[in-house]
Design a protein around this motif. Structure first.
Motif: not given
Lengths: 160, 565
Positions: A62, A65-66, A69, B299-301, B304-305
């Motif tokens: 996670k 991914k953040q 961005k 948004d890939p984030s 699975n968040k």
């Protein structure tokens, strides 16, 4: 899920505020950065940030991914367990006495360290190596009287 | 040709197609305002900077364009923060231009200085401090590009006064679109087709991404061809027609019984443009326990968040839904009637067992009744904005939306005081549409000063206050979970909203009995100017169904009857 120390390597714009943005992604979610190293790359428009943080696998995914961005972040690589070469530099200042001199010299030798400076009864020693290696060095020097120490945090580079 | 910074800014805004700026002047932006004085960009003068951001946000939500805000440094900039965070949580494209003290004074605690770039770092998609005139034009274009590309969001540009006064060159720059060029992966599209073919109990769960991604038509095409019932998060309401028989209403904490039951029993959940907020999922471990989950998001984030997807697909939801539709069409895919009968019959049973309902009263006005009447009288054609709390949930439950971009509400952040200034932005965008702000007596007072803006701009906005004299949603929690200890939720003193409205130049109307509801609505809605309608509603009405925080969504409280399945 099991937690362990992950090493992330980031390619970012070499601009003001970028480090704050990166740190904010972790800090804003309550995650601690264990170590942090930043410097410009060969191309001065970019910097490389190497940071380590203790997380479980799903959290580190996670975080990656953040981070990607962020507008100023170009690349995020998790280089944990990739066989990347990782090094840290340790500086230790010791007070020298007749009693400890010989022992300190022995330890410096066995950890491939060197004395950077010596004046009067103080010396500053540098040792580089992987994290655990430096921890062992500190453990060995501790009984001989460490006055202060500083560590760079991990820098790491993929092998290919 | 050499231009002043303020001129470069205005040229760049024009180049980006900005037609209206919502703002409030001050010392640090006086050069920009001086330039605006000469230019033909419309400027809406709000009464508080928070109102400017919400108005630009409302404008962006209904037009799909980037909303633009201009405020001064220090307090002006700081007042925008709630509005920016609201837009950030709901992925609304905004460019917020803030004045800043001259570069030489930055960091000296100068008059009206605040580090707005630092303050808004975690609630903007990106932000900039422009320190050199050479960077100005490019930065403005980049800001608009970032705001609207990929998953949209607010971008702030901090503009020091000396940069606005300096002179430099301006060349329009255009940025290549970095948004995922989604040629959807064929194998994934085939796989989804197979999943749809095999599924006996499918559900489509859509979110704000479907509206932002303008994928409403493709969604309707998919649902109708495959006969898959549709539920939508608060943010996605309107993407699928509320009057369609496949519509399930909203799921989650105040979702319909049948939407929550459908999710809890489905074998395939196709989630499009949503992020599985805790208000939607309830206890995550029990969310859609029997379903294969397909999650489509730009948004890939988001993937699975909160919920683990069996089939994660990153990309533009319109392109992906279109690819699925095209494949189904090519293969002449049809659902055999008998394959859906059982599932749709089950859903109908749930709908009949526990429809959205309330106990009508002869003595007091029920807030739900006001919304139902509003829906009837406007024939569902109004653009509705809401404040936050009970008023918002009742609006989402009892007003049926048939078109996207007609329900404007602060979903993620839940910002009280959002609805009315947002209505100003909506009405500016569509001067001829009927725009209604559904409000509570608490929320409306958070930005009530914008009535002056509405009058100055001659906007015929209708405000419907569901006035229960309480901060109703918190009071509801206190009633249900804190043994009726109404700590600080009873607004013992309220202004006379009718007189207040009249003082600003609105028409003010009030209804205190059920039989007055329709006449007041009729009179108010047919009045050509702005109207505030104060409905004195049942004080202790609760929003039902309700899923307790942290409970699975199939465990709902259904008003007087407790029902667990």
């Amino acid at each position: 899920m099991e937690k362990k120390e992950y090493t992330l390597s980031l390619l970012v714009n070499n601009k003001p505020d970028v480090l704050a943005r990166v740190a904010g992604v972790l800090g804003g979610r309550g995650y601690n950065i264990e170590t942090l190293c930043v410097d410009a790359t060969l191309d001065p428009r970019y910097s490389k940030i190497v940071l380590t943080t203790i997380q479980d696998k799903s959290t580190i995914n996670k975080i990656e991914k953040q981070l990607i961005k962020l507008h100023d972040v170009h690349k995020v690589t998790d280089i944990t367990d990739t066989g990347a070469v990782s090094r840290e530099l340790l500086l230790v200042r010791m007070k020298l006495t007749e009693k400890n001199k010989a022992d300190i010299a022995l330890i410096i030798n066995s950890f491939n360290g060197r004395v950077v400076t010596m004046n009067g009864d103080h010396c500053v020693i540098e040792i580089t190596g992987e994290k655990e290696f430096l921890e062992r060095a500190i453990e060995s020097l501790k009984p001989l009287g460490i006055e202060d120490s500083a560590r760079t945090g991990i820098v790491a580079l993929e092998r290919y | 040709m050499k231009l002043k910074g303020a001129q470069i800014l205005i040229q760049a805004l024009k180049q980006e197609g900005v037609k209206v700026i919502f703002g409030y002047p001050g010392g640090a932006v006086i050069d920009i305002y001086d330039e605006l004085y000469r230019e033909n960009i419309k400027h809406v003068l709000v009464r508080h900077e928070q109102g400017a951001v919400h108005a630009a946000d409302g404008y962006a939500r209904v037009t799909g364009q980037v909303g633009c805000v201009l405020v001064t440094s220090g307090p002006g900039a700081a007042n925008t923060v709630t509005g920016i965070a609201t837009a950030y949580m709901d992925s609304i494209p905004l460019v917020v231009l803030t004045g800043q003290v001259p570069t030489a004074l930055i960091g000296t605690d100068a008059f009206q200085e605040v580090d707005i770039v630092g303050i808004t770092r975690p609630c903007t998609k990106h932000n900039f401090l422009v320190k050199r005139i050479e960077d100005l034009g490019k930065t403005i274009h980049e800001a608009f590009h970032i705001a609207r590309s990929g998953r949209p969001g607010p971008v702030l540009v901090d503009l020091p006064k000396d940069v606005m006064q300096a002179t430099g060159d301006y060349e329009p720059v255009s940025f290549p679109d970095h948004a995922p060029k989604s040629s959807p992966v064929p194998s994934q599209i085939f796989y989804i087709k197979d999943l749809i073919a095999q599924s006996r109990r499918p559900v489509l769960l859509t979110g704000g991404g479907v509206i932002l991604g303008r994928a409403s038509e493709e969604l309707r095409r998919l649902a109708r061809r495959t006969m898959i019932p549709v539920t939508s998060t608060l943010m996605g309401i309107g993407a699928f027609p509320g009057s369609d028989s496949l519509w399930l209403g909203m799921p989650g904490m105040h979702g319909t019984y049948y939407a929550n039951m459908a999710i809890s029993h489905c074998d395939l959940l196709i989630a499009v443009g949503c992020r599985f907020d805790d208000r939607v999922t309830g206890k995550v471990d029990h969310f859609a326990p029997e379903a294969k989950i397909v999650h489509i998001d730009i948004d890939p984030s988001s993937i699975n968040k909160n919920v683990i997807a069996d089939v994660p697909i990153v990309g533009d939801c319109k392109a992906i839904l279109k690819a699925i539709n095209d494949l189904l069409e090519k293969d002449n895919f049809t659902v055999k009637e008998e394959e859906r009968t059982e599932w749709l019959r089950q859903i109908d049973t749930w709908k009949t067992e526990n429809p959205l309902s309330y106990c009508q009263s002869d003595e007091v006005i029920k807030p739900q009744f006001v919304i139902q009447k509003l829906y009837e009288l406007t024939r569902g054609k109004a653009i509705i904005t809401t404040e936050v709390g009970q008023n918002q949930m009742w609006a989402a439950q009892f007003y049926l939306f048939d078109e996207p971009n007609t329900f404007v509400t602060s979903g993620g952040l839940g910002t009280m005081g959002y609805g009315f200034p947002a209505a100003i932005g909506v009405q500016i965008a569509f001067p001829d549409r009927l725009v209604v702000d559904i409000a509570g007596d608490g929320s409306i007072q958070m930005n009530i000063q914008e009535m002056a803006t509405a009058i100055q701009e001659m906007l015929p906005i209708k405000i419907v206050i569901l006035n229960n004299g309480y901060l109703g949603m918190v009071r509801q929690w206190q009633q249900l979970f804190y043994e009726k200890r109404y700590s600080q939720t009873d607004m013992t003193y309220q202004p006379d909203f009718v007189k207040l409205a009249e003082a600003y130049g609105f028409m003010g109307l009030r209804a205190t009995k059920p039989e007055e509801v329709e006449p007041v609505l009729k009179k108010g809605l047919s009045h050509p100017g702005p109207v505030l309608m104060d409905f004195r509603v049942a004080r202790e009405e609760c929003v039902y169904p309700m899923v307790r925080p942290g409970a699975p969504i199939h465990e709902m409280t259904l008003g007087s009857r407790e029902m667990t399945n």
